[in-house]
Structures are given as C-alpha cells and as structure tokens.
Design an enzyme around this catalytic site. Structure first.
Site, mmCIF file in Angstrom:
data_model
loop_
_atom_site.group_PDB
_atom_site.id
_atom_site.type_symbol
_atom_site.label_atom_id
_atom_site.label_comp_id
_atom_site.label_asym_id
_atom_site.label_seq_id
_atom_site.Cartn_x
_atom_site.Cartn_y
_atom_site.Cartn_z
ATOM 1 N N ASN A 88 0.578 -1.311 0.180
ATOM 2 C CA ASN A 88 0.181 0.059 0.033
ATOM 3 C C ASN A 88 0.833 1.110 0.089
ATOM 4 O OD1 ASN A 88 -1.931 1.874 0.586
ATOM 5 N ND2 ASN A 88 -2.357 1.281 2.683
ATOM 6 N N LYS A 116 0.078 4.643 -0.278
ATOM 7 C CA LYS A 116 -0.602 5.541 0.290
ATOM 8 C C LYS A 116 -0.351 6.661 -0.579
ATOM 9 C CE LYS A 116 -0.077 3.266 4.674
ATOM 10 N NZ LYS A 116 0.055 3.403 6.193
ATOM 11 N N HIS A 148 -9.223 1.195 4.732
ATOM 12 C CA HIS A 148 -7.975 1.459 5.476
ATOM 13 C C HIS A 148 -8.383 2.543 6.871
ATOM 14 C CE1 HIS A 148 -4.184 2.587 6.590
ATOM 15 N NE2 HIS A 148 -3.604 1.456 5.884
ATOM 16 N N GLU A 179 -6.602 4.676 7.590
ATOM 17 C CA GLU A 179 -6.489 6.153 7.643
ATOM 18 C C GLU A 179 -7.784 6.591 6.728
ATOM 19 O OE1 GLU A 179 -2.786 5.657 5.465
ATOM 20 O OE2 GLU A 179 -1.777 5.229 7.364
ATOM 21 N N GLU A 187 -5.529 -4.959 10.585
ATOM 22 C CA GLU A 187 -4.385 -3.961 10.866
ATOM 23 C C GLU A 187 -4.778 -3.338 12.164
ATOM 24 O OE1 GLU A 187 -2.414 -2.785 6.840
ATOM 25 O OE2 GLU A 187 -4.067 -1.498 7.192
ATOM 26 N N GLY A 235 2.595 2.160 10.814
ATOM 27 C CA GLY A 235 3.296 3.297 10.580
ATOM 28 C C GLY A 235 4.029 3.732 12.117
ATOM 29 N N SER A 271 3.347 -2.206 10.073
ATOM 30 C CA SER A 271 4.822 -2.188 10.496
ATOM 31 C C SER A 271 5.523 -3.425 10.148
ATOM 32 C CB SER A 271 5.204 -1.786 11.785
ATOM 33 O OG SER A 271 4.709 -0.445 12.103
HETATM 34 P P1 PGA Z 1 2.955 0.436 7.588
HETATM 35 O O1 PGA Z 1 1.484 0.537 7.022
HETATM 36 O O2 PGA Z 1 3.303 -0.999 6.998
HETATM 37 O O3 PGA Z 1 3.850 1.457 7.331
HETATM 38 O O4 PGA Z 1 2.672 0.323 9.001
HETATM 39 C C1 PGA Z 1 0.486 -0.592 6.797
HETATM 40 C C2 PGA Z 1 -0.811 0.095 6.215
HETATM 41 O O5 PGA Z 1 -1.233 0.954 6.563
HETATM 42 O O6 PGA Z 1 -1.286 -0.753 5.418
#
Ligand code: PGA
Length: 250
Positions: free
Chosen positions: A9, A11, A96, A98, A168, A174, A214
């Site tokens: 992903n 982003k 997601h 976010e 998640e 992140g 992460s």
């Molecule tokens: P990250 O993000 O691997 O940077 O923690 C995962 C995600 O948001 O899908």
C-alpha cells in the site's frame, strides 16, 4: 491451502517516474516468487505506469480506495471501481484505517465500497482493526466483531468468497510497533471464527486474512510462520523494491 497475498500500500507516495523505477528493480527480484500473489496499490495517478510496467509479470496492481457507487457521475475528485478495472487493476483496498480516521469512512461506507469493488470485478482487500485505546481497554474482539457485523457480514456468501480481509491494528500502522506474531494470530483466529459463524467452515478455511502494521523484512518471517496469517499488507516497507521483495520472499 491458502496462497499468501503480499500486498503493498503505497499511500500518498511516488510519482509515475518513481513508479516505473520501482518496478524495474522489483520485478526481477520476485520473478520466481510463485509461492504468493503479489499486489501493489499505488496512488491513482501512478496506476497507468504501474500497469504498463507490470504487464506480463506476476505482479498485480490495485487501487487504494474507490467511490461507493459504481456509476459515473458528477463527483469531483472521485473514481469508480470500473475505472480502476479499465485501467488494469484487479483489486482495491477498502476501509483502510487512515480512510476511517481522516476521511469519514464508516462501516456502512466500507460495505458500500466493498460492494462497488465486487460489482466492478475487483477483489476487495477489506481492512479492519482496533485502535490503541480499544486494545488497552480489552475491547479488541468487540471492535473487530462490530466492524465485521456492520461491514462484510452483510455480503452474500458468493460475494464473500471474493474478498480478502486485512487485520491492521491501528496502533501498529506506521509506528514501528508490530503486533507480535501471537497477538496477530489471536486476532486472525477470532476473525476467522466470525467468518465461520456467518458463512460456514468452508468459507472460514478459504478466506485470506492478511496482517498489516509495520511489517518489515526483519519481522515478516515470524508473522508468516503463523498458519493463521495469510499474507501482509505493507505500507512504508513496500516503497523500496529491495525491502518489499524481501518481504514477498519471506
Ligand atoms: P505500515 O502501513 O506498514 O507503514 O505500518 C501498513 C498499512 O497502513 O497498510
């Protein structure tokens, strides 16, 4: 046996030129990686570059979101699932955290987007997960159950057969804090039990549940060693071709 799905992903990162450069390095590193399905979800403006670069390879391209309705219309700034499909995408991330956190996404809109993706012939990767305060107050299962009940539990069994779920935990995205493999596996087992109750044993045995939050080259093996974990949804570490290839090739 569930074939792992290793998904990146991106982003809001990379330009079309950077996308092409990524694929040039990444594709040779995963050319022999038949043990997993590989998906990259770049920003919309990079989809054409990604699809062109990935043509004829074992890497698929997906969207990060799509509009709730699968019909063209006067919705400035939005795109339909059909547009993603026509651009060469085979999948889309839906719901997601976010999007839930910053863009007003709710379980109801996640369900609408999931249906829109299915309608367009895209495989939805539907995200669920608890926030830190929810985990710390012992409410992880309650939150997952509500997200399941108000979202993908409303699909028909046939529709459900097309989706993947991404667990998640929001506190692990992140932040560098990964759920331990045991913590992730517990949540995956719980989600699979919800699937079993709603759709039966066969659906529960078949659905892929990815872990996200992460995931890095140095922790992916421990996660993937859990039989409950059927792949990864990777943010930051999917931006670098060498790092994402080593995750894919766990
Ligand atoms: P990250 O993000 O691997 O940077 O923690 C995962 C995600 O948001 O899908």
């Amino acid at each position: 046996m569930r074939k792992p799905l290793m998904a990146g992903n991106w982003k809001m990162y990379k330009t079309p030129a950077e996308t092409a450069a990524f694929f040039e390095k990444f594709l040779p590193l995963v050319a022999a990686s038949n043990h997993a399905d590989i998906l990259i979800c770049p920003p919309y403006v990079n989809i054409a570059a990604a699809v062109a670069a990935a043509r004829g390879s074992n890497v698929e391209v997906g969207g990060q979101n799509l509009h709730t309705a699968n019909k063209e219309g006067a919705y400035t700034g939005e795109i339909t699932g059909a547009m993603l499909r026509a651009a060469g995408c085979s999948a889309a991330i839906v719901g997601h955290s976010e999007r839930r956190q910053y863009f007003g996404e709710t379980c109801a809109t996640v369900l609408q987007r999931t249906l829109a993706a299915l309608d367009a012939g895209l495989r939805p990767v539907v995200c669920v997960g608890e926030r830190l305060e929810e985990r710390e107050s012992g409410r992880t299962e309650e939150v997952l159950a509500a997200q399941f009940r108000d979202g993908i539990a409303k699909l028909t069994p046939e529709q459900f057969g097309w989706i993947a779920i991404a667990y998640e935990p929001v506190w692990a995205i992140g932040t560098g804090k990964t759920a331990t493999p045991d913590m992730a596996a517990d949540a995956h087992r719980y989600l699979r039990s919800l699937v079993r109750q709603a759709y039966g044993a066969e659906a529960a045995a078949g659905v892929r549940i990815l872990y996200g939050g992460s995931v890095k080259p140095d922790n992916v093996r421990g996660l993937m060693a859990q039989p409950e974990i059927d792949g990864a949804l990777v943010g930051g570490a999917s931006l670098d071709p060498v790092s994402f290839a080593s995750i894919v090739n766990f």
